[in-house]
Design a protein around this motif. Structure first.
Motif, PDB file in Angstrom:
ATOM      1  N   LYS A  60      -8.875  -4.957  -5.943  1.00 16.19           N
ATOM      2  CA  LYS A  60     -10.253  -4.613  -5.578  1.00 16.19           C
ATOM      3  C   LYS A  60     -10.310  -3.380  -4.681  1.00 16.19           C
ATOM      4  O   LYS A  60     -11.184  -2.527  -4.873  1.00 16.19           O
ATOM      5  CB  LYS A  60     -10.954  -5.807  -4.935  1.00 16.19           C
ATOM      6  CG  LYS A  60     -11.265  -6.919  -5.934  1.00 16.19           C
ATOM      7  CD  LYS A  60     -12.053  -8.052  -5.305  1.00 16.19           C
ATOM      8  CE  LYS A  60     -13.463  -7.629  -4.947  1.00 16.19           C
ATOM      9  NZ  LYS A  60     -14.300  -8.771  -4.509  1.00 16.19           N
ATOM     10  N   PRO A  61      -9.388  -3.236  -3.686  1.00 10.62           N
ATOM     11  CA  PRO A  61      -9.404  -1.978  -2.926  1.00 10.62           C
ATOM     12  C   PRO A  61      -9.156  -0.754  -3.802  1.00 10.62           C
ATOM     13  O   PRO A  61      -9.750   0.302  -3.570  1.00 10.62           O
ATOM     14  CB  PRO A  61      -8.283  -2.187  -1.904  1.00 10.62           C
ATOM     15  CG  PRO A  61      -8.222  -3.662  -1.708  1.00 10.62           C
ATOM     16  CD  PRO A  61      -8.496  -4.238  -3.073  1.00 10.62           C
TER      17      PRO A  61
ATOM     18  N   SER B  74     -12.434   0.109  -5.558  1.00  8.88           N
ATOM     19  CA  SER B  74     -13.531   0.606  -4.715  1.00  8.88           C
ATOM     20  C   SER B  74     -13.291   2.068  -4.362  1.00  8.88           C
ATOM     21  O   SER B  74     -14.020   2.652  -3.555  1.00  8.88           O
ATOM     22  CB  SER B  74     -13.660  -0.237  -3.436  1.00  8.88           C
ATOM     23  OG  SER B  74     -12.509  -0.092  -2.624  1.00  8.88           O
TER      24      SER B  74
ATOM     25  N   GLU C  12     -17.598  -2.944  -4.194  1.00  9.69           N
ATOM     26  CA  GLU C  12     -16.442  -3.647  -3.653  1.00  9.69           C
ATOM     27  C   GLU C  12     -15.252  -3.672  -4.617  1.00  9.69           C
ATOM     28  O   GLU C  12     -14.166  -4.112  -4.246  1.00  9.69           O
ATOM     29  CB  GLU C  12     -16.810  -5.070  -3.271  1.00  9.69           C
ATOM     30  CG  GLU C  12     -17.775  -5.184  -2.101  1.00  9.69           C
ATOM     31  CD  GLU C  12     -19.206  -4.809  -2.473  1.00  9.69           C
ATOM     32  OE1 GLU C  12     -19.955  -4.342  -1.577  1.00  9.69           O
ATOM     33  OE2 GLU C  12     -19.575  -4.959  -3.657  1.00  9.69           O
TER      34      GLU C  12
ATOM     35  N   THR D 128       0.844  -1.193   0.000  1.00 11.39           N
ATOM     36  CA  THR D 128       0.000   0.000   0.000  1.00 11.39           C
ATOM     37  C   THR D 128       0.882   1.246   0.000  1.00 11.39           C
ATOM     38  O   THR D 128       2.076   1.184   0.305  1.00 11.39           O
ATOM     39  CB  THR D 128      -0.905   0.076   1.241  1.00 11.39           C
ATOM     40  OG1 THR D 128      -0.097   0.244   2.412  1.00 11.39           O
ATOM     41  CG2 THR D 128      -1.760  -1.179   1.383  1.00 11.39           C
TER      42      THR D 128
END
Length: 232
Positions: free
Chosen positions: A151-152, A155, A219, A119
């Motif tokens: 996916k994060p 979203s 999501e 991240t």
């Protein structure tokens, strides 16, 4: 944000030991280095502000993307696969200059990296006195080991509102976006963009944005278009 599926989770310290860097990927901390491309700082309210510009002006978003991919994926650790880590930056538009700019980079992170999950903390404000009319239109980040949005990542349209910038001035309305940069082992730089307003994902190919998929759930699930994929 990037995740490499199918690999067991291991200690995040290996990321930095293999790179020979002296840094701590702790909560809210940034890599301690003399990298001149880094320019993010923590404000009293806890948010991140980044200086600008690091690069630009560019006459088009496509040209900014091409150059930003080259610059960001060549940072220390940015293309080191499972042992690499992410960088984040903003891009913005100046009406006076009629051009796009890239901010300095952030290596801050809010959570510990692992071998499989990376991240970086995205700056939310810009410090560029030379362009007081700057409008932030994009959020950029690198993936060290995956050319696909996670996916994060997808979203993000839920969290980052409004999805269009400059709504009070019709001449300056632009869809906000999230860009992803990934360098192949062969050296080719891949660039992808997720439009936060339309939820379309596109790949930059031969200087043009080619739609390859659409995000259809909050999501971050993506439906690829017929005969389209992350690779040409």
């Amino acid at each position: 944000m990037s995740r490499a599926p199918g690999f067991p989770t291991r200690g995040f310290i290996l990321n930095f030991a293999r790179l020979g860097l002296v840094c701590l990927a702790g909560y809210g901390l940034s890599c301690a280095s003399s990298n001149p491309s880094l320019g993010a700082s923590r404000l009293p309210d806890g948010s991140l502000q980044v200086k600008g510009p690091l690069a630009g002006p560019y006459p088009s978003l496509e040209e900014l993307a091409l150059n930003a991919c080259e610059l960001m994926t060549r940072q220390p650790g940015a293309s080191n696969g499972l042992y690499g880590f992410e960088y984040c930056a903003l891009n913005y538009f100046s009406k006076e200059k009629n051009a796009y700019f890239l901010s300095y980079l952030s290596s801050f992170r809010e959570k510990l990296d692992s071998i499989t999950f990376k991240t970086c903390s995205m700056p939310t404000s810009l410090n560029d006195p030379s362009h007081p009319d700057a409008v932030i239109i994009g959020f950029n980040h690198t993936h060290p080991h995956s050319r696909a949005f996670s996916k994060p990542d997808l979203s993000a349209w839920i969290r980052w509102n409004p999805s269009r910038s400059g709504a009070r001035n019709p001449e300056r309305i632009r869809d906000r976006h999230l860009m992803l940069f990934y360098r192949e082992r062969t050296g080719e730089c891949r660039t992808y963009i997720f439009n936060l307003a339309t939820r379309i994902v596109a790949a930059l190919r031969e200087g043009h944005w080619i739609p390859i998929g659409e995000v259809y759930t909050p999501e971050g699930d993506i439906r690829m278009f017929d005969n389209k994929d992350w690779l040409p």
